[in-house]
Design an enzyme around this catalytic site. Structure first.
Site, PDB file in Angstrom:
ATOM      1  N   LYS A 220       0.819  -1.214   0.000  1.00  0.00           N
ATOM      2  CA  LYS A 220       0.000   0.000   0.000  1.00  0.00           C
ATOM      3  C   LYS A 220       0.852   1.264   0.000  1.00  0.00           C
ATOM      4  O   LYS A 220       1.809   1.375   0.754  1.00  0.00           O
ATOM      5  CB  LYS A 220      -0.908  -0.009   1.234  1.00  0.00           C
ATOM      6  CG  LYS A 220      -1.969   1.074   1.229  1.00  0.00           C
ATOM      7  CD  LYS A 220      -3.136   0.683   2.095  1.00  0.00           C
ATOM      8  CE  LYS A 220      -4.214   1.714   2.163  1.00  0.00           C
ATOM      9  NZ  LYS A 220      -4.692   2.207   0.883  1.00  0.00           N
TER      10      LYS A 220
ATOM     11  N   GLY B 178       6.369   0.866   5.834  1.00  0.00           N
ATOM     12  CA  GLY B 178       7.280  -0.053   5.152  1.00  0.00           C
ATOM     13  C   GLY B 178       7.352   0.212   3.655  1.00  0.00           C
ATOM     14  O   GLY B 178       8.436   0.217   3.058  1.00  0.00           O
ATOM     15  N   CYS B 179       6.213   0.443   3.041  1.00  0.00           N
ATOM     16  CA  CYS B 179       6.177   0.671   1.598  1.00  0.00           C
ATOM     17  C   CYS B 179       6.858   1.983   1.226  1.00  0.00           C
ATOM     18  O   CYS B 179       7.511   2.076   0.193  1.00  0.00           O
ATOM     19  CB  CYS B 179       4.738   0.644   1.097  1.00  0.00           C
ATOM     20  SG  CYS B 179       3.961  -0.979   1.331  1.00  0.00           S
ATOM     21  N   THR B 180       6.721   2.982   2.080  1.00  0.00           N
ATOM     22  CA  THR B 180       7.387   4.261   1.840  1.00  0.00           C
ATOM     23  C   THR B 180       8.903   4.097   1.950  1.00  0.00           C
ATOM     24  O   THR B 180       9.647   4.580   1.097  1.00  0.00           O
ATOM     25  CB  THR B 180       6.882   5.326   2.833  1.00  0.00           C
ATOM     26  OG1 THR B 180       5.470   5.502   2.618  1.00  0.00           O
ATOM     27  CG2 THR B 180       7.601   6.649   2.643  1.00  0.00           C
TER      28      THR B 180
ATOM     29  N   ALA C  99      10.092   2.242  -1.186  1.00  0.00           N
ATOM     30  CA  ALA C  99      10.072   3.102  -2.375  1.00  0.00           C
ATOM     31  C   ALA C  99      11.198   4.135  -2.318  1.00  0.00           C
ATOM     32  O   ALA C  99      11.869   4.390  -3.321  1.00  0.00           O
ATOM     33  CB  ALA C  99       8.714   3.796  -2.488  1.00  0.00           C
TER      34      ALA C  99
END
Length: 154
Positions: free
Chosen positions: A38, A43-45, A48
């Site tokens: 998401k 974590g995804c930030t 990325a």
């Protein structure tokens, strides 16, 4: 489940600007295809941003970086702008590529089971075959781990 050496499943999905992007657009190039749960989650930030900070290294190796989640095109646009993400983000709300790559799986969160994207990275070779599968990657080290792998293969 996909295996190393198998042909990478083809797909066409919209990018953050709602332009269609197909896997076949990158024939002849190595591709890092990473699936994440998401936009704008911690974590995804971090994952990325790690890809963004290493992006020049990927470009120097002529490697295309593509992130895929089920978030909307508009969500991807905000995410990319907020963190200045220079690579391709694809929107897969229908789970077409997510399911084709086998990353839509049961997950447990706080003891509750539910379906979601399991953070997984695929390295696809210049011929469109899966060269490496990295399941359940760590957001903070995924980009560096891939660069180390590519360096060892050079």
């Amino acid at each position: 489940m996909l295996e190393v050496g198998a042909k990478a499943p083809a797909f066409t999905l919209p990018d953050k600007d709602d332009n269609p992007v197909s896997l076949s657009d990158f024939a002849g190039k190595k591709i890092v295809l990473y699936f994440y749960p998401k936009d704008n989650t911690p974590g995804c930030t971090r994952q990325a941003c790690a890809f963004a900070s290493s992006y020049a290294d990927f470009q120097a190796k002529n490697v295309v970086v593509i992130g895929v989640s089920k978030d909307s095109v508009a969500s991807h646009q905000r995410f990319a702008e907020k963190y200045e993400l220079p690579f391709i983000l694809l929107s897969d709300p229908e789970l077409a590529a997510i399911q084709a790559y086998g990353v839509w799986q049961e997950k447990k969160l706080y003891g509750k089971a539910g379906m979601g994207v399991v953070r997984t990275t695929f390295i696809i070779d210049e011929m469109g075959n899966i060269e490496k599968i990295m399941p359940k990657v760590k957001p903070d080290t995924n980009a560096a781990d891939i660069l180390a792998y590519l360096k060892d293969r050079a």
